[in-house]
Design a protein around this motif. Structure first.
Motif, mmCIF file in Angstrom:
data_model
loop_
_atom_site.group_PDB
_atom_site.id
_atom_site.type_symbol
_atom_site.label_atom_id
_atom_site.label_comp_id
_atom_site.label_asym_id
_atom_site.label_seq_id
_atom_site.Cartn_x
_atom_site.Cartn_y
_atom_site.Cartn_z
ATOM 1 N N PHE A 134 46.885 38.191 22.836
ATOM 2 C CA PHE A 134 46.515 37.960 21.357
ATOM 3 C C PHE A 134 45.994 39.367 20.672
ATOM 4 O O PHE A 134 46.522 39.635 19.589
ATOM 5 C CB PHE A 134 45.534 36.756 21.176
ATOM 6 C CG PHE A 134 45.323 36.269 19.916
ATOM 7 C CD1 PHE A 134 46.125 35.616 19.125
ATOM 8 C CD2 PHE A 134 43.953 37.091 19.166
ATOM 9 C CE1 PHE A 134 45.986 35.300 17.681
ATOM 10 C CE2 PHE A 134 43.599 36.350 17.973
ATOM 11 C CZ PHE A 134 44.925 35.755 17.060
ATOM 12 N N THR A 135 45.326 39.983 21.202
ATOM 13 C CA THR A 135 44.634 41.426 20.438
ATOM 14 C C THR A 135 45.785 42.242 20.301
ATOM 15 O O THR A 135 45.775 42.940 18.915
ATOM 16 C CB THR A 135 43.634 41.918 21.339
ATOM 17 O OG1 THR A 135 42.425 40.999 21.656
ATOM 18 C CG2 THR A 135 43.123 43.058 20.634
ATOM 19 N N VAL A 144 46.201 36.264 12.657
ATOM 20 C CA VAL A 144 45.959 34.838 12.484
ATOM 21 C C VAL A 144 44.582 34.358 12.866
ATOM 22 O O VAL A 144 44.308 33.148 12.818
ATOM 23 C CB VAL A 144 46.971 33.963 12.965
ATOM 24 C CG1 VAL A 144 48.373 34.457 12.439
ATOM 25 C CG2 VAL A 144 46.975 33.790 14.495
ATOM 26 N N TRP A 145 43.825 35.229 13.325
ATOM 27 C CA TRP A 145 42.363 34.742 13.818
ATOM 28 C C TRP A 145 41.607 34.077 12.748
ATOM 29 O O TRP A 145 40.848 33.206 13.261
ATOM 30 C CB TRP A 145 41.737 35.964 14.439
ATOM 31 C CG TRP A 145 40.437 35.706 14.749
ATOM 32 C CD1 TRP A 145 38.975 35.896 14.586
ATOM 33 C CD2 TRP A 145 40.144 34.937 16.002
ATOM 34 N NE1 TRP A 145 38.262 35.561 15.320
ATOM 35 C CE2 TRP A 145 38.762 34.833 16.469
ATOM 36 C CE3 TRP A 145 40.997 34.418 17.102
ATOM 37 C CZ2 TRP A 145 38.062 34.199 17.420
ATOM 38 C CZ3 TRP A 145 40.492 33.664 17.966
ATOM 39 C CH2 TRP A 145 39.033 33.588 18.193
ATOM 40 N N SER A 174 26.671 43.266 14.126
ATOM 41 C CA SER A 174 27.952 43.041 14.671
ATOM 42 C C SER A 174 28.159 44.331 15.808
ATOM 43 O O SER A 174 29.111 44.024 16.748
ATOM 44 C CB SER A 174 29.138 43.015 13.744
ATOM 45 O OG SER A 174 29.164 44.206 12.873
ATOM 46 N N VAL A 175 27.870 45.517 15.551
ATOM 47 C CA VAL A 175 27.760 46.421 16.058
ATOM 48 C C VAL A 175 26.997 46.341 17.770
ATOM 49 O O VAL A 175 27.587 46.515 18.644
ATOM 50 C CB VAL A 175 27.145 47.833 15.595
ATOM 51 C CG1 VAL A 175 27.381 48.861 16.507
ATOM 52 C CG2 VAL A 175 27.824 48.087 14.293
ATOM 53 N N ILE A 227 33.405 39.553 16.787
ATOM 54 C CA ILE A 227 34.858 39.202 17.295
ATOM 55 C C ILE A 227 35.618 39.107 16.047
ATOM 56 O O ILE A 227 36.896 39.706 15.966
ATOM 57 C CB ILE A 227 34.961 38.073 18.019
ATOM 58 C CG1 ILE A 227 34.249 38.218 19.236
ATOM 59 C CG2 ILE A 227 36.370 37.591 18.361
ATOM 60 C CD1 ILE A 227 34.353 37.036 20.354
ATOM 61 N N ALA A 228 34.978 38.430 15.099
ATOM 62 C CA ALA A 228 36.051 38.250 13.854
ATOM 63 C C ALA A 228 36.019 39.652 13.061
ATOM 64 O O ALA A 228 37.425 39.990 12.506
ATOM 65 C CB ALA A 228 35.181 37.224 12.679
ATOM 66 N N ARG A 229 35.190 40.439 13.130
ATOM 67 C CA ARG A 229 35.352 42.110 12.590
ATOM 68 C C ARG A 229 36.457 42.646 13.416
ATOM 69 O O ARG A 229 37.271 43.412 12.720
ATOM 70 C CB ARG A 229 34.122 42.546 12.669
ATOM 71 C CG ARG A 229 33.988 43.821 11.674
ATOM 72 C CD ARG A 229 32.577 44.557 11.867
ATOM 73 N NE ARG A 229 31.673 43.923 11.041
ATOM 74 C CZ ARG A 229 31.453 43.813 9.690
ATOM 75 N NH1 ARG A 229 32.220 44.715 8.802
ATOM 76 N NH2 ARG A 229 30.732 43.125 9.015
#
Length: 461
Positions: A134-135, A144-145, A174-175, A227-229
């Motif tokens: 997927f990645t 499409v995440w 997030s880092v 993950i979203a980023r």
């Protein structure tokens, strides 16, 4: 005269790197793999990988500098086509349901299914289907995440306290989250043991739910969730992107030259973390790392601490190299733009490097284990003594090398486009790229060195 002196200075550094590369022992090329055992191909001189890769990046910079101008760059980066999407609401609903079903599948099959990683459909779904397959589809096709993301779908149904997020934290959580996930992946059996995987997913889900309820799903997934980023940034490489009610087709990587993709140094830090994470993940699975870590572990340093220290110090080193390159870029360009401004503008091209190395690291892994995923998914609660694995031909090793080089060449091109957009003078734009080109040559040679090493399990764990 200043330009000639700068070229001579960087030429001496590149020459020194070439000499060091020639002095390095010969190693064997490998196809990127995690748990499929890896393989060692015909021995090839390390210096040939490193010098050829560094020369390719330098040549691509020279070509971009000599044969392009603002008109050509604008024509390439402004090219767009729009394709309407029929029944978009239905497609979005199906993807959301698919994401939630996939998360439930991991919980159920991870606990009730066979407790052997290569025979467990939950483990294969996460690592082969999602993180590898997927990645790759995200940066090669489109993301499409935001719709598929099961945590976003579920937290949208929960009440929110809507607390004020501390702006001073920015994207730094997030880092930390990304580096923590990479460390857990490397030092724990999360990629092999189904129940360990479920434990990690449960912990991630609990943190995500708590954060989304406290600050709201929008703020959490836009700012904090790593993950979203990752998928948001990788999606900017892809030729397809959603815009309104249609799909926008553009040339791959051209969106990396757009402004406002990275708005602060915290987001620069995340881009660099993504580049370093892919490098670290590959490096700790090489004999070179084993030879370095062995004496340190024998001296009494706990292996978990060593892996963590190297993860953190390597990240800080990558940040330092980038900041130094940005400062020299500003000095050579003779611009009034501040160093933080240039750091933000030139960070997005680094995403092409991260994607190129991810492709090199995971493409063979995905193709080899895709039959295992399909087979185990058909009977997820049944233990299979053997699962099919696709054996790829020896020449496929070259695909990993090509992926690394193509990612760096695309990074050179997009940085070139950013320079022409940022500086009014042609020579000013070209001179600003000298330090960044050197930085990318260093990144290229380190990535090629890792790809040229045989794959082993991370040692001393």
């Amino acid at each position: 005269m200043g330009g000639r002196r700068s070229w001579r200075r960087y030429g001496r550094v590149a020459g020194l790197l070439a000499v060091l590369a020639v002095a390095t022992d010969t190693v064997g090329a490998h196809g990127a793999a995690l748990s499929d055992g890896g393989r060692e191909a015909v021995a090839v001189p390390t210096w040939l990988f490193l010098v050829t890769g560094g020369a390719a990046i330098g040549a691509s910079f020279l070509l971009a500098s000599l044969v392009t101008d603002r008109t050509l760059i604008a024509a390439i980066h402004d090219w767009r086509r729009h394709v309407p999407v029929p029944a978009e609401w239905l497609l979005r609903s199906l993807l959301s349901l698919l994401g939630v079903a996939g998360l439930l599948w991991v919980f159920v099959v991870g606990v009730a299914g066979p407790q052997r990683g290569t025979a467990n459909a939950a483990v294969l779904l996460v690592w082969v289907g999602w993180w590898a397959g997927f990645t790759m589809s995200t940066y090669l096709v489109g993301s499409v995440w935001p719709v598929l993301n099961p945590w976003r779908t579920l937290t949208d149904l929960l009440p929110s306290l809507k607390r004020s997020y501390p702006d001073r934290l920015g994207a730094w959580p997030s880092v930390v989250g990304l580096l923590a996930l990479i460390w857990i992946e490397v030092v724990s059996p999360v990629a092999d043991d189904p129940r360990t995987l479920v434990t990690v997913v449960v912990g991630y889900t609990a943190v995500t739910f708590a954060g989304a309820v406290a600050y709201g799903p929008g703020k959490w997934f836009e700012t904090v969730d790593p993950i979203a980023r990752v998928f948001r940034y990788y999606g900017r490489l892809a030729p397809l992107a959603r815009e309104g009610g249609s799909i926008r087709l553009r040339l791959p990587g051209t969106a990396l030259a757009e402004t406002r993709l990275v708005d602060g140094f915290d987001e620069v830090g995340f881009v660099i973390a993504l580049v370093w994470a892919t490098t670290y993940d590959g490096f700790v699975a090489t004999p070179a790392w084993e030879s370095v870590a062995g004496p340190i572990v024998e001296a009494g340093v706990p292996s978990l601490v060593l892996y963590l220290v190297v993860l953190a110090s390597g990240y800080l080193l990558f940040v330092a190299v980038y900041v130094i390159g940005t400062r020299y870029s500003r000095r050579l360009a003779g611009t009034y733009l501040a160093t933080p401004t240039l750091a933000r503008r030139f960070a997005p091209p680094l995403l092409a490097i991260a994607a190129g190395y991810h492709l090199a690291h995971y493409l063979e892994y995905f193709l080899s284990l895709a039959p295992s995923l399909v087979t185990t998914a058909a009977t997820p609660l049944t233990l299979r003594e053997t699962v099919p694995v696709l054996v790829l031909p020896g020449w496929f090793d070259a695909v990993a090398l090509a992926s690394v080089l193509l990612g760096h060449v695309l990074a050179i091109w997009t940085a070139h486009a950013v320079a022409f957009d940022s500086f009014p003078g042609r020579l000013q734009a070209i001179r600003s790229q000298y330090p960044y080109t050197l930085v990318m040559v260093l990144y290229t040679m380190s990535s090629l060195f890792i790809v040229s090493q045989p794959t082993i399990e991370p040692p001393f764990l």
